[in-house]
Design a protein around this motif. Sequence first.
Motif, mmCIF file in Angstrom:
data_model
loop_
_atom_site.group_PDB
_atom_site.id
_atom_site.type_symbol
_atom_site.label_atom_id
_atom_site.label_comp_id
_atom_site.label_asym_id
_atom_site.label_seq_id
_atom_site.Cartn_x
_atom_site.Cartn_y
_atom_site.Cartn_z
ATOM 1 N N GLN A 274 -2.141 -15.157 -5.805
ATOM 2 C CA GLN A 274 -2.686 -15.299 -7.145
ATOM 3 C C GLN A 274 -1.862 -16.209 -8.041
ATOM 4 O OE1 GLN A 274 -3.159 -11.421 -8.876
ATOM 5 N NE2 GLN A 274 -3.572 -10.491 -6.912
ATOM 6 N N GLY A 275 -0.559 -16.273 -7.785
ATOM 7 C CA GLY A 275 0.306 -17.070 -8.639
ATOM 8 C C GLY A 275 0.895 -16.317 -9.805
ATOM 9 N N HIS A 276 0.656 -15.003 -9.900
ATOM 10 C CA HIS A 276 1.203 -14.242 -11.021
ATOM 11 C C HIS A 276 2.684 -13.934 -10.810
ATOM 12 C CE1 HIS A 276 -3.046 -13.444 -12.003
ATOM 13 N NE2 HIS A 276 -2.584 -13.240 -13.224
ATOM 14 N N ILE A 277 3.457 -14.023 -11.876
ATOM 15 C CA ILE A 277 4.849 -13.581 -11.834
ATOM 16 C C ILE A 277 5.046 -12.316 -12.674
ATOM 17 C CG2 ILE A 277 5.810 -15.839 -11.303
ATOM 18 C CD1 ILE A 277 6.536 -16.125 -14.272
ATOM 19 N N PHE A 278 4.178 -12.082 -13.650
ATOM 20 C CA PHE A 278 4.210 -10.852 -14.438
ATOM 21 C C PHE A 278 2.781 -10.317 -14.579
ATOM 22 C CE2 PHE A 278 7.816 -13.299 -16.355
ATOM 23 C CZ PHE A 278 8.831 -12.495 -15.866
ATOM 24 N N GLY A 279 2.662 -8.996 -14.603
ATOM 25 C CA GLY A 279 1.372 -8.371 -14.871
ATOM 26 C C GLY A 279 0.604 -7.932 -13.649
ATOM 27 N N ARG A 280 1.169 -8.083 -12.462
ATOM 28 C CA ARG A 280 0.531 -7.633 -11.233
ATOM 29 C C ARG A 280 1.531 -6.803 -10.438
ATOM 30 N NH1 ARG A 280 -2.869 -9.284 -13.886
ATOM 31 N NH2 ARG A 280 -4.675 -10.576 -13.361
ATOM 32 N N GLY A 281 1.421 -5.493 -10.547
ATOM 33 C CA GLY A 281 2.325 -4.625 -9.805
ATOM 34 C C GLY A 281 3.715 -4.499 -10.398
ATOM 35 N N ASN A 282 3.975 -5.170 -11.531
ATOM 36 C CA ASN A 282 5.304 -5.039 -12.164
ATOM 37 C C ASN A 282 5.162 -4.870 -13.676
ATOM 38 O OD1 ASN A 282 4.617 -7.623 -12.970
ATOM 39 N ND2 ASN A 282 6.292 -8.656 -11.903
ATOM 40 N N GLN A 283 4.193 -4.025 -14.082
ATOM 41 C CA GLN A 283 3.979 -3.803 -15.517
ATOM 42 C C GLN A 283 5.165 -3.135 -16.197
ATOM 43 O OE1 GLN A 283 1.660 -3.235 -13.214
ATOM 44 N NE2 GLN A 283 -0.374 -3.828 -13.922
ATOM 45 N N GLN A 284 6.125 -2.630 -15.377
ATOM 46 C CA GLN A 284 7.365 -2.117 -15.967
ATOM 47 C C GLN A 284 8.093 -3.202 -16.751
ATOM 48 O OE1 GLN A 284 6.391 -2.040 -12.773
ATOM 49 N NE2 GLN A 284 7.305 -0.344 -11.642
ATOM 50 N N LEU A 285 7.869 -4.453 -16.368
ATOM 51 C CA LEU A 285 8.468 -5.584 -17.078
ATOM 52 C C LEU A 285 7.579 -5.900 -18.278
ATOM 53 C CD1 LEU A 285 9.372 -7.761 -13.955
ATOM 54 C CD2 LEU A 285 10.784 -6.050 -15.126
ATOM 55 N N SER A 286 7.711 -5.107 -19.301
ATOM 56 C CA SER A 286 6.824 -5.156 -20.465
ATOM 57 C C SER A 286 7.059 -6.404 -21.306
ATOM 58 C CB SER A 286 7.043 -3.916 -21.330
ATOM 59 O OG SER A 286 8.372 -3.910 -21.854
ATOM 60 N N ALA A 287 6.086 -6.700 -22.158
ATOM 61 C CA ALA A 287 6.231 -7.837 -23.070
ATOM 62 C C ALA A 287 7.452 -7.655 -23.968
ATOM 63 C CB ALA A 287 4.964 -7.992 -23.901
ATOM 64 N N GLN A 288 7.704 -6.439 -24.404
ATOM 65 C CA GLN A 288 8.873 -6.169 -25.246
ATOM 66 C C GLN A 288 10.167 -6.498 -24.510
ATOM 67 O OE1 GLN A 288 8.915 -2.162 -26.777
ATOM 68 N NE2 GLN A 288 10.796 -2.474 -27.974
ATOM 69 N N LEU A 289 10.224 -6.120 -23.232
ATOM 70 C CA LEU A 289 11.406 -6.429 -22.426
ATOM 71 C C LEU A 289 11.550 -7.935 -22.230
ATOM 72 C CD1 LEU A 289 13.714 -5.348 -20.534
ATOM 73 C CD2 LEU A 289 12.054 -5.593 -18.675
ATOM 74 N N LEU A 290 10.443 -8.607 -21.926
ATOM 75 C CA LEU A 290 10.504 -10.046 -21.693
ATOM 76 C C LEU A 290 10.986 -10.786 -22.939
ATOM 77 C CD1 LEU A 290 7.215 -10.583 -19.640
ATOM 78 C CD2 LEU A 290 9.548 -10.306 -18.795
ATOM 79 N N ARG A 291 10.508 -10.365 -24.101
ATOM 80 C CA ARG A 291 10.971 -10.989 -25.348
ATOM 81 C C ARG A 291 12.477 -10.765 -25.534
ATOM 82 N NH1 ARG A 291 7.271 -12.837 -28.919
ATOM 83 N NH2 ARG A 291 5.073 -12.268 -28.619
ATOM 84 N N ARG A 292 12.921 -9.584 -25.198
ATOM 85 C CA ARG A 292 14.342 -9.258 -25.364
ATOM 86 C C ARG A 292 15.214 -10.088 -24.410
ATOM 87 N NH1 ARG A 292 18.929 -8.733 -24.944
ATOM 88 N NH2 ARG A 292 20.320 -6.953 -25.371
ATOM 89 N N VAL A 293 14.766 -10.271 -23.179
ATOM 90 C CA VAL A 293 15.561 -10.992 -22.179
ATOM 91 C C VAL A 293 15.475 -12.501 -22.396
ATOM 92 C CG1 VAL A 293 15.791 -11.476 -19.705
ATOM 93 C CG2 VAL A 293 15.361 -9.137 -20.494
ATOM 94 N N GLY A 294 14.269 -13.009 -22.677
ATOM 95 C CA GLY A 294 14.101 -14.430 -22.944
ATOM 96 C C GLY A 294 13.698 -15.234 -21.711
ATOM 97 N N ARG A 295 12.936 -16.276 -21.939
ATOM 98 C CA ARG A 295 12.399 -17.106 -20.855
ATOM 99 C C ARG A 295 13.497 -17.757 -20.024
ATOM 100 N NH1 ARG A 295 10.230 -22.325 -19.593
ATOM 101 N NH2 ARG A 295 8.019 -22.314 -18.973
ATOM 102 N N ASP A 296 14.585 -18.162 -20.649
ATOM 103 C CA ASP A 296 15.654 -18.859 -19.937
ATOM 104 C C ASP A 296 16.411 -17.951 -18.979
ATOM 105 O OD1 ASP A 296 14.998 -21.185 -21.235
ATOM 106 O OD2 ASP A 296 16.556 -20.987 -22.770
ATOM 107 N N ASN A 297 16.210 -16.651 -19.091
ATOM 108 C CA ASN A 297 16.918 -15.693 -18.238
ATOM 109 C C ASN A 297 16.004 -15.073 -17.188
ATOM 110 O OD1 ASN A 297 19.492 -15.924 -19.534
ATOM 111 N ND2 ASN A 297 18.607 -14.815 -21.261
ATOM 112 N N ILE A 298 14.951 -15.810 -16.828
ATOM 113 C CA ILE A 298 14.056 -15.390 -15.757
ATOM 114 C C ILE A 298 14.331 -16.253 -14.536
ATOM 115 C CG2 ILE A 298 11.662 -15.061 -15.054
ATOM 116 C CD1 ILE A 298 12.545 -13.311 -17.430
ATOM 117 N N TRP A 299 14.628 -15.633 -13.402
ATOM 118 C CA TRP A 299 14.778 -16.346 -12.140
ATOM 119 C C TRP A 299 13.539 -16.065 -11.299
ATOM 120 C CZ3 TRP A 299 20.457 -14.876 -10.401
ATOM 121 C CH2 TRP A 299 21.378 -15.442 -11.309
#
Length: 383
Positions: free
Chosen positions: A308-333
């Motif tokens: 599908q090409g998804h990195i968030f929102g498929r089977g990993n909803q634990q990685l919430s939008a609030q968490l992603l905002r807190r961590v930041g785009r530059d800290n995603i591997w």
Amino acid sequence: MSYRYQLGLIVNPLAGLGGSVALKGSDGLETALAALARGAQPRAPERVAQTLKILQPYADRLQFKTGSGALGADLLEQLGFAYEVVYQGPQQGYTSAEDTRQLAAVLAQQQRLDLLLFAGGDGTARDICSVYSQDFEQERPVLGIPAGVKIHSGVYAVSPTAAGRVIEQIIQGKLTTVTAADVMDIDEAAFRQGTVRAKRYGEMLVPAELRYVQAVKMGGKESDELVLADIAADVIERMEDDHLYIMGSGSTVDFIMTELDLPNTLLGVDVVKNQQVIATDATAQELLDLVEAHAGPVTIVVTVIGGQGHIFGRGNQQLSAQLLRRVGRDNIWIVASKNKLQGLGERPLRMDSGDPELNHAWSGMIRVICGYHDEVFVTLAGD
């Protein structure tokens, strides 16, 4: 007078409840109640609203047929759409899979219905397919709004916004072909034990807009262990002391954890610090609490989910939008083999965080680790 499109709408209001609290599914009332007891919040109504807001400029050209209350009528009333209630759901308590099937059966008998729009996960798609897809020659197209934990089926749009765009194209008179897409579901009990056991339950017609409708998720682990070993070596070399690493689900991340000689939740989210697991199969709230309590840097490691090409929102909803905002785009591997990326064809990577503004803000070119000291730039789409 403009043509008035007739749309069916079915909302499974309990869909996706188990995702953020690490239950890996929401099938059955018992699981949904357990998720609510853990503090899960219903996400399906919000996601349906994202789709319907795309369609509000065309409200005078749409007529919905739906079920009472949470099955669809409440949202349509709130957003100002014309609708007819063709099925009465429970007056009190929660709706069930039987309500989904009953409403789908009623809609299947409607003399004219241009498209059936529904929100849920693979269980919802399976329920609808069981009663809506009996006569393929007479079948009308469907389109799913992804709101569940498990989204293996090819009948779902890649995001709620994308579902709205597909219908918008139809209303605007753009040529939209239809194609048969598989309805898949997995054994949730086996899923919770780390085994993906998918089964095909049928097919339904969907609009064939490949930019907006997802491919069927591919099961199984990557076979090229040399590539995975290179990816793992690169990630492990980058890891630093006193740094929090949130390790997402999927076989590629699982291989990295194996190389670290650490236990891993294949279909969950674990947290590593100083090459030790400090949280296993963590929920969305547990991840937020850990990040807030940690004074140092945080990195999230994720892979591309299936075809599908998804990195968030498929089977990993634990990685919430609030968490992603807190961590930041530059800290995603993002880790993925070139074969997996090439398997997407011309489709971009996608994120479906549940927050359209965040999805849009993070869109653009993003780096993917695909070997040892080997990275590529790939487009990340925000809807």
